[in-house]
Design a protein around this motif. Structure first.
Motif, PDB file in Angstrom:
ATOM      1  N   ASP A 114     -10.348  32.036  46.133  1.00  0.00           N
ATOM      2  CA  ASP A 114      -9.758  33.112  45.346  1.00  0.00           C
ATOM      3  C   ASP A 114     -10.823  33.916  44.594  1.00  0.00           C
ATOM      4  OD1 ASP A 114      -7.486  33.109  42.456  1.00  0.00           O
ATOM      5  OD2 ASP A 114      -8.210  34.706  43.771  1.00  0.00           O
ATOM      6  N   ASP A 162      -7.246  27.255  48.304  1.00  0.00           N
ATOM      7  CA  ASP A 162      -7.123  28.718  48.388  1.00  0.00           C
ATOM      8  C   ASP A 162      -8.377  29.331  47.755  1.00  0.00           C
ATOM      9  OD1 ASP A 162      -4.457  31.036  47.351  1.00  0.00           O
ATOM     10  OD2 ASP A 162      -6.480  31.388  48.125  1.00  0.00           O
ATOM     11  N   SER A 165       2.018  32.046  37.594  1.00  0.00           N
ATOM     12  CA  SER A 165       1.759  30.617  37.894  1.00  0.00           C
ATOM     13  C   SER A 165       0.597  30.134  37.034  1.00  0.00           C
ATOM     14  CB  SER A 165       1.426  30.447  39.377  1.00  0.00           C
ATOM     15  OG  SER A 165       0.242  31.198  39.652  1.00  0.00           O
ATOM     16  N   SER A 210       5.582  27.039  40.855  1.00  0.00           N
ATOM     17  CA  SER A 210       5.217  27.839  42.043  1.00  0.00           C
ATOM     18  C   SER A 210       4.090  27.160  42.824  1.00  0.00           C
ATOM     19  CB  SER A 210       4.808  29.254  41.642  1.00  0.00           C
ATOM     20  OG  SER A 210       3.834  29.197  40.630  1.00  0.00           O
ATOM     21  N   PHE A 211       3.244  26.370  42.128  1.00  0.00           N
ATOM     22  CA  PHE A 211       2.228  25.596  42.874  1.00  0.00           C
ATOM     23  C   PHE A 211       2.876  24.355  43.488  1.00  0.00           C
ATOM     24  CE2 PHE A 211      -1.569  27.850  42.639  1.00  0.00           C
ATOM     25  CZ  PHE A 211      -1.728  28.397  41.389  1.00  0.00           C
ATOM     26  N   GLY A 234      -7.203  36.018  46.600  1.00  0.00           N
ATOM     27  CA  GLY A 234      -6.136  35.105  46.175  1.00  0.00           C
ATOM     28  C   GLY A 234      -4.820  35.792  45.905  1.00  0.00           C
ATOM     29  N   ASP A 245       0.496  36.248  38.519  1.00  0.00           N
ATOM     30  CA  ASP A 245       1.874  36.123  39.038  1.00  0.00           C
ATOM     31  C   ASP A 245       2.705  35.146  38.208  1.00  0.00           C
ATOM     32  OD1 ASP A 245       1.134  33.769  41.779  1.00  0.00           O
ATOM     33  OD2 ASP A 245       0.738  33.740  39.623  1.00  0.00           O
ATOM     34  N   ASP A 275      -9.468  40.882  45.748  1.00  0.00           N
ATOM     35  CA  ASP A 275      -8.877  39.594  45.350  1.00  0.00           C
ATOM     36  C   ASP A 275      -8.273  38.870  46.543  1.00  0.00           C
ATOM     37  OD1 ASP A 275      -6.362  38.621  42.869  1.00  0.00           O
ATOM     38  OD2 ASP A 275      -7.577  37.491  44.298  1.00  0.00           O
ATOM     39  N   GLY A 286     -10.331  36.335  42.915  1.00  0.00           N
ATOM     40  CA  GLY A 286      -9.715  36.889  41.699  1.00  0.00           C
ATOM     41  C   GLY A 286      -9.683  35.925  40.537  1.00  0.00           C
ATOM     42  N   LEU A 307      -7.337  25.532  44.141  1.00  0.00           N
ATOM     43  CA  LEU A 307      -8.031  26.817  44.313  1.00  0.00           C
ATOM     44  C   LEU A 307      -9.534  26.644  44.173  1.00  0.00           C
ATOM     45  CD1 LEU A 307      -5.139  28.001  43.928  1.00  0.00           C
ATOM     46  CD2 LEU A 307      -6.178  29.801  42.571  1.00  0.00           C
ATOM     47  N   GLN A 354       4.377  25.112  46.736  1.00  0.00           N
ATOM     48  CA  GLN A 354       3.514  25.552  47.862  1.00  0.00           C
ATOM     49  C   GLN A 354       2.762  24.333  48.396  1.00  0.00           C
ATOM     50  OE1 GLN A 354       3.228  28.349  49.414  1.00  0.00           O
ATOM     51  NE2 GLN A 354       3.381  30.110  48.049  1.00  0.00           N
TER      52      GLN A 354
END
Ligand code: ZSJ
Length: 424
Positions: free
Chosen positions: A129, A127, A177, A209-210, A315, A175, A313, A131, A219, A213
């Motif tokens: 990112d 991902d 994570s 949460s990772f 991400g 968030d 951002d 941010g 990232l 996914q």
């Protein structure tokens, strides 16, 4: 028909590296089919020849030739010296382009991009990112109980991996994570651009949460390197490492609604946007791509001038703006409420949404209503979740993917950095 005048003009332009489109004949527009009536006007689209590098000595040399003056040896040598310098500079230039793939075809939670790490190359989907500024991956150091379908990077299988002894990292995202671990350096390639000895942060712990996914294998932080969490010595981002080898110190984001977009490195692809790019100053402290939007409009309503300081951002899925802005937007939607139960603005999926326009200097970007109709609360629910949410609890305004995918965005890493916005 090409006239002598045209040839001279084209030659002069070529001499300074500006290719030209020779109009069918002077006196008609270049857009015609060459059979148009004379309009007394012509338009030449001047484009810089890819890879052209200016050589001042050559221009002087040509002037000597033009007026028949013998060319001194020093000038001949100067032309060769500058050509050699330009060739060397061009030889190390890299540019690249890589896909930004939505991890879920139904809605754009996040986008992942294929990269290769190590020797032989190990491919992961990460991902990108803007941010954050850590490049971290699921790895052979991640407990199996925390890996659920993600590809992993195994430094022990790479002949070019080197442990960055004594270095650790730990990151917590907005968030909630997070992840932490140790650090290797290895070859890292995306879209054909390779950084040897890139700091690759291998996860030894990742939050649930990772783990949940499976499509995100880590990232690539594209924020400013000041945000990097590696301790005791902060590491450079992929972009900061790659910058000196790129044709131009830029990367661009062309994210798309529910389909594949691209990240480009080192160049600006003029086919990916319309009109002009508006560049804005960037505040690099503490390390986000922070810029100031010049205001907003809801649907076809009046534009409200305002200074909205926020971060671009890639991400973050949604867009988070000041309460008075989102209240003004959702006030136009039948049945919309800011729900504590659902954790944000929700609305009846049957309600019609207006678009949302935000100012970028004298220009503006319009987010289509469809992008703001983010997703049903759950499959089949008549309640939908908004792509525009309040930033009041965040402490920062975030222009996340809901906004970014409505534009072509240039992250210009020159000194000083700027951020460019164009319609597409
Ligand atoms: C759990 S999926 C996930 C993806 C990206 C991030 C980091 N982005 C936020 C700040 O840019 C956090 C979580």
């Amino acid at each position: 028909m090409v006239t002598l005048a045209n040839l001279v003009l084209a030659t002069a332009l070529a001499a300074v590296g500006l290719a030209s489109v020779i109009p069918p004949k002077i006196g008609t527009t270049a857009l015609g089919n060459g059979h148009g009536t004379s309009s007394g006007r012509a338009s030449l689209k001047q484009v810089r020849r890819p890879g052209y590098r200016f050589n001042g000595a050559r221009d002087i040399y040509k002037t000597y030739l033009k007026y028949g003056v013998p060319v001194p040896d020093y000038l001949k040598n100067a032309v060769a010296n500058i050509d050699a310098l330009n060739a060397a500079a061009l030889s190390k230039r890299e540019n690249g382009s890589a896909a930004a793939i939505p991890i879920d075809p139904r809605f754009d939670i996040a986008y992942v991009t294929p990269v290769t790490i190590g020797t032989p190359p190990q491919t992961l989907y990460l991902d990108f990112d803007t941010g954050s500024s850590d490049l971290w991956v699921f790895s052979s150091h991640t407990p199996e109980s925390q890996v659920r379908g993600q590809r992993i990077y195994s430094p022990e299988k790479s002949s070019t991996a080197k442990l960055l002894a004594g270095h650790t990292w730990s990151i917590l995202y907005g968030d909630g994570s997070g992840s932490l671990g140790n650090v290797y350096t290895d070859n890292f390639t995306v879209g054909g651009v390779t950084v040897t000895s890139q700091a690759v942060q291998t996860a030894q712990q990742v939050s649930y949460s990772f783990t949940s996914q499976s499509e995100i294998h880590g990232l690539v932080g594209l924020g400013f390197s000041t945000l990097n969490t590696v301790f005791p010595n902060g590491q450079l981002t992929f972009f900061d490492n790659a910058k000196s080898t790129l044709d131009s110190p830029v990367f661009t984001a062309d994210l798309k609604w529910k389909k594949e977009g691209t990240y480009d490195f080192g160049f600006i692809d003029e086919t990916k946007y319309t009109g002009e790019i508006t560049y804005l100053p960037v505040q690099t402290d503490p390390g986000y791509w922070t810029f100031t939007s010049s205001g907003y409009a809801v649907g076809d309503g009046a534009f409200h001038p305002a200074s909205i300081v926020g971060i671009a951002d890639t991400g973050t899925s949604l867009t988070y703006l000041p309460a008075e802005v989102v209240t003004s937007y959702w006030g136009q939607v039948d049945g919309a409420v800011d729900s504590d139960y659902y954790g944000g603005y929700v609305f009846p999926c049957s309600s019609k949404l207006p678009s949302f326009t935000f100012g970028v200097g004298p220009a503006n970007i319009t987010i289509p209503a469809s992008y703001i109709n983010y997703a049903q609360i759950t499959e089949g629910s008549p309640v939908c979740f908004g792509g525009l949410q309040s930033s009041s609890w965040l402490g920062v305004n975030i222009w996340g993917d809901v906004a970014l995918k409505a534009a072509f965005v240039v992250f210009n890493g020159a000194n000083p950095p700027t951020i460019g916005w164009a319609k597409k």
